[in-house]
Design an enzyme around this catalytic site. Structure first.
Site, PDB file in Angstrom:
ATOM      1  CB  THR A 189     -17.077 -28.966 -38.060  1.00  0.00           C
ATOM      2  OG1 THR A 189     -16.427 -27.974 -38.867  1.00  0.00           O
ATOM      3  CG2 THR A 189     -16.722 -30.340 -38.593  1.00  0.00           C
ATOM      4  N   GLY A 190     -19.842 -30.808 -37.887  1.00  0.00           N
ATOM      5  CA  GLY A 190     -20.454 -31.889 -37.137  1.00  0.00           C
ATOM      6  C   GLY A 190     -21.816 -32.282 -37.662  1.00  0.00           C
ATOM      7  CB  SER A 191     -23.813 -35.325 -36.993  1.00  0.00           C
ATOM      8  OG  SER A 191     -23.858 -35.250 -35.574  1.00  0.00           O
ATOM      9  CB  THR A 192     -26.071 -31.043 -34.555  1.00  0.00           C
ATOM     10  OG1 THR A 192     -25.990 -32.220 -33.741  1.00  0.00           O
ATOM     11  CG2 THR A 192     -27.380 -30.331 -34.244  1.00  0.00           C
ATOM     12  CG  ASP A 218     -19.482 -25.118 -34.272  1.00  0.00           C
ATOM     13  OD1 ASP A 218     -19.742 -26.285 -34.642  1.00  0.00           O
ATOM     14  OD2 ASP A 218     -18.328 -24.662 -34.243  1.00  0.00           O
ATOM     15  CE  LYS A 238     -17.336 -25.727 -31.285  1.00  0.00           C
ATOM     16  NZ  LYS A 238     -18.050 -26.851 -31.962  1.00  0.00           N
ATOM     17  N   GLY A 239     -14.371 -29.982 -30.205  1.00  0.00           N
ATOM     18  CA  GLY A 239     -13.146 -30.538 -30.754  1.00  0.00           C
ATOM     19  C   GLY A 239     -13.199 -32.017 -31.022  1.00  0.00           C
ATOM     20  N   GLY A 267     -14.538 -33.320 -33.468  1.00  0.00           N
ATOM     21  CA  GLY A 267     -14.255 -33.428 -34.894  1.00  0.00           C
ATOM     22  C   GLY A 267     -12.935 -32.798 -35.289  1.00  0.00           C
ATOM     23  CD  GLU A 303     -15.779 -26.649 -34.581  1.00  0.00           C
ATOM     24  OE1 GLU A 303     -16.569 -27.398 -35.180  1.00  0.00           O
ATOM     25  OE2 GLU A 303     -15.253 -26.949 -33.485  1.00  0.00           O
TER      26      GLU A 303
END
Length: 225
Positions: free
Chosen positions: A33-36, A84, A96-97, A99, A105
């Site tokens: 999850t995320g923009s990358t 990821d 991480k986290g 988002g 994840e």
């Protein structure tokens, strides 16, 4: 608590390179999850054939459907490679986290034969020093805050930005952001957080990643986690 930084072009290069190098025909891919990771999901839909994905959030599932990637589940398929992003990459440890998707994840990454991270240079660090997101059972958040502060951290319940009240994850947890400053022993902090009653999952991924694809202005650099 998303971490800002990095250009869209850097992120695109990292995501596309990870797909090109890590994904084979017919693979089952864990979709972070995320923009990358969004760039990786688009590349999967455009470049990879007969690939299916296991989504880690509502958002990654929606991106996969939009890209034409077949969505499956851990019950139905084994994950060949998980791709990821990360809020921070430091000496074998990921945070991480940002988002609020780190619970899914983590178990998708743990189930994969290979786990690769896509990032831009702003996420690289010599030390783990960003707040660690911790997913908690809603009724237990005051207990978690007290225990984290007893461990020497500062704990803050994460508020939502577009609604009143706290952030609620896809799995129904609240998120407590735990600031320990510079963490000298991430393994010990990870173990301590896991032992707190009411904690569902924390955002320290220790020794889990196999490779990191870092998108730069000039191309992509592949490094050890």
């Amino acid at each position: 608590m998303k971490q800002a930084g990095g250009s869209a072009e850097q992120k695109r290069r990292a995501g596309e390179a990870a797909v090109a190098e890590e994904v084979t025909e017919g693979a089952v891919v864990g979709l972070g999850t995320g923009s990358t990771v969004a760039h990786a999901i688009r590349a999967l839909g455009a470049e990879a054939s007969d690939v299916s994905g296991v989504a880690t959030s509502f958002e990654s599932r929606r991106r996969a459907v939009d890209a034409g990637v077949t969505v499956t589940s851990l019950e139905a398929a084994s994950v060949d490679v998980a791709i990821d992003g990360a809020d921070q990459v430091a000496d074998g440890v990921l945070v991480k986290g940002g988002g609020a998707a780190h619970t899914r994840e983590k178990y998708v990454a743990a189930s994969a034969d290979r786990f690769v991270v896509v990032a831009d240079p702003s996420k690289e660090s010599d030390v783990v020093d960003v707040p660690v997101p911790v997913a908690v059972v809603p009724d237990a958040w005051p207990v978690v805050v007290d225990r984290v502060e007893a461990l020497g951290g500062t704990a803050t319940l994460r508020d939502a930005e577009r609604k009143d009240g706290p952030v609620v994850t896809d799995t129904g947890s609240l998120v407590v952001d735990c600031d320990f400053g510079a963490i000298e022993t991430p393994e010990a902090v990870a173990a301590s957080l896991s032992a707190v009653p009411g904690v569902v999952e924390h955002g320290l991924f220790v020794g889990m990643a196999d490779a990191v694809y870092v998108g730069t202005d000039d191309g992509v650099r592949v490094r050890d986690p």
